[in-house]
Design a protein around this motif. Structure first.
Motif, mmCIF file in Angstrom:
data_model
loop_
_atom_site.group_PDB
_atom_site.id
_atom_site.type_symbol
_atom_site.label_atom_id
_atom_site.label_comp_id
_atom_site.label_asym_id
_atom_site.label_seq_id
_atom_site.Cartn_x
_atom_site.Cartn_y
_atom_site.Cartn_z
ATOM 1 N N PRO A 145 -7.316 4.417 -0.966
ATOM 2 C CA PRO A 145 -8.460 5.204 -1.448
ATOM 3 C C PRO A 145 -9.520 5.433 -0.379
ATOM 4 O O PRO A 145 -10.090 6.519 -0.283
ATOM 5 N N GLY A 146 -9.771 4.403 0.450
ATOM 6 C CA GLY A 146 -10.754 4.573 1.509
ATOM 7 C C GLY A 146 -10.324 5.588 2.540
ATOM 8 O O GLY A 146 -11.115 6.422 2.986
ATOM 9 N N VAL A 147 -9.049 5.534 2.939
ATOM 10 C CA VAL A 147 -8.535 6.498 3.905
ATOM 11 C C VAL A 147 -8.569 7.911 3.318
ATOM 12 O O VAL A 147 -8.908 8.876 4.010
ATOM 13 N N SER A 148 -8.228 8.028 2.043
ATOM 14 C CA SER A 148 -8.258 9.347 1.384
ATOM 15 C C SER A 148 -9.654 9.946 1.433
ATOM 16 O O SER A 148 -9.822 11.156 1.666
ATOM 17 N N GLU A 149 -10.667 9.110 1.222
ATOM 18 C CA GLU A 149 -12.044 9.593 1.264
ATOM 19 C C GLU A 149 -12.432 10.025 2.671
ATOM 20 O O GLU A 149 -13.088 11.050 2.871
ATOM 21 N N VAL A 150 -12.009 9.263 3.673
ATOM 22 C CA VAL A 150 -12.285 9.632 5.060
ATOM 23 C C VAL A 150 -11.647 10.974 5.388
ATOM 24 O O VAL A 150 -12.264 11.844 6.011
ATOM 25 N N LEU A 151 -10.398 11.169 4.961
ATOM 26 C CA LEU A 151 -9.707 12.433 5.251
ATOM 27 C C LEU A 151 -10.376 13.609 4.558
ATOM 28 O O LEU A 151 -10.368 14.729 5.078
ATOM 29 N N TRP A 193 0.810 -1.220 0.000
ATOM 30 C CA TRP A 193 0.000 0.000 0.000
ATOM 31 C C TRP A 193 0.839 1.263 0.000
ATOM 32 O O TRP A 193 0.380 2.317 -0.458
ATOM 33 N N GLY A 194 2.088 1.195 0.471
ATOM 34 C CA GLY A 194 2.942 2.375 0.456
ATOM 35 C C GLY A 194 3.263 2.875 -0.936
ATOM 36 O O GLY A 194 3.592 4.049 -1.129
ATOM 37 N N ARG A 195 3.144 1.997 -1.930
ATOM 38 C CA ARG A 195 3.433 2.391 -3.316
ATOM 39 C C ARG A 195 2.296 3.180 -3.941
ATOM 40 O O ARG A 195 2.491 3.836 -4.978
ATOM 41 N N SER A 196 1.109 3.096 -3.339
ATOM 42 C CA SER A 196 -0.057 3.735 -3.950
ATOM 43 C C SER A 196 -0.453 5.033 -3.257
ATOM 44 O O SER A 196 -1.542 5.547 -3.477
ATOM 45 N N LEU A 197 0.432 5.568 -2.422
ATOM 46 C CA LEU A 197 0.094 6.793 -1.703
ATOM 47 C C LEU A 197 0.038 7.987 -2.655
ATOM 48 O O LEU A 197 0.879 8.132 -3.547
#
Length: 306
Positions: free
Chosen positions: A141-147, A59-63
């Motif tokens: 993507p889910g965390v990005s939406e939450v933020l 997941w670190g590659r998709s930040l």
């Protein structure tokens, strides 16, 4: 002694500094100051290079470009960690012996967490700080939406625990003999180190509400508030999650905001995409912020799910 240690771990990718927490000084190095303003700085508790490698390769590659990771690691062995830092430039290295709830009284994790908050407030520009572990897989993507929807002030969020009492069992990983057995000044939040021989009351105290440590989301103002309090703050528990909740409440008057867990069916659907082994590639649902434990090859539970 600290200067000798710094000579071994400092490099062109890092900056040396220290944090005072009560009467303890923690030395560390952090990645060089990020010039751009970040949406999220992600602190990843990490004991193993294998865990850090997993995060970097998954997941670190998709930040997004406005996210950045700091791995929170102790310098042991010094030469290996220093070499890794020079290559990747993403380690916050502590001069701190790793210890997890030794005899239920002491752990290095609260000190690392608090020092991370202080270092982040000094050495990075960000809107949110997210703290997690290296055995957790983030659905970016889910965390990005939450933020995108999260409040930018007084935010301390994730999966909340409420009304939890300290675990006194001698075999427990989460054994805590410290909380509630110290003299406590509730006005300042300071705790003396003299322990009572027994509880004054048969009723066990409850922890303040706190967020599960696999995903603690804090807004910049809460991080800075905790950091300002550290010189006069002593962690009341060896459990890092509890300490963050305590500091947020006692020093910043901030309580947790809760998000629901995923259902078992949602977890299973997510887990079906896995392959065996630590380097597993997981699938995820874009509307869920799923957290898994790759080393145990199973879904842990959802982080910040709507």
């Amino acid at each position: 002694m600290a200067h000798s240690w710094l000579e071994q771990v400092d490099d062109d990718n890092s900056t040396a500094d220290n944090t005072t927490i009560g009467n303890t000084t923690i030395w560390y190095t952090v990645p060089k100051v990020v010039a751009t303003h970040l949406t999220a700085l992600i602190g990843v508790f990490s004991l193993r290079i294998a865990g850090r490698s997993f995060v970097r390769q998954s997941w670190g590659r998709s930040l997004p470009p406005d996210f950045r990771i700091w791995f929170l690691a102790s310098a042991s062995p010094v030469a290996d960690v220093a070499r890794e830092s020079a290559i990747h430039g993403d380690l916050m290295i502590f001069r701190l012996r790793e210890s997890y709830s030794a005899a239920g009284l002491y752990s290095s994790l609260p000190l690392k967490a608090l020092a991370f908050y202080d270092a982040a407030s000094r050495h990075a520009s960000f809107e949110f700080l997210l703290k997690t572990d290296d055995d957790v897989f983030l659905n970016v993507p889910g965390v990005s939406e939450v933020l995108r929807l999260a409040p930018q002030r007084d935010c301390y969020a994730g999966y909340p625990y409420r009304g939890i009492k300290p675990d006194r069992r001698p075999w427990s990983k989460y054994r805590d003999l410290a909380f509630g057995r110290q003299e406590n000044d509730t006005r300042t939040g300071l705790h003396r180190r003299a322990f009572r021989s027994r509880l004054e009351s048969a009723e066990e105290p409850s922890y303040p509400d706190y967020i599960d440590g696999i995903g603690e989301l804090l807004s910049r103002d809460v991080v800075r508030c905790i950091a300002r309090a550290l010189p006069t703050y002593t962690p009341p528990s060896p459990i890092a999650d509890v300490v963050t909740g305590h500091a947020a409440l006692v020093r910043c008057s901030v309580r947790p905001r809760g998000y629901s867990r995923a259902t078992r069916e949602e977890q299973q659907r997510f887990a079906n995409g896995r392959l065996p082994g630590a380097q597993t590639i997981f699938s995820w649902h874009a509307d869920r912020s799923i957290v898994v434990e790759p080393y145990r090859n199973r879904v842990r539970f959802s982080l910040l799910a709507h």
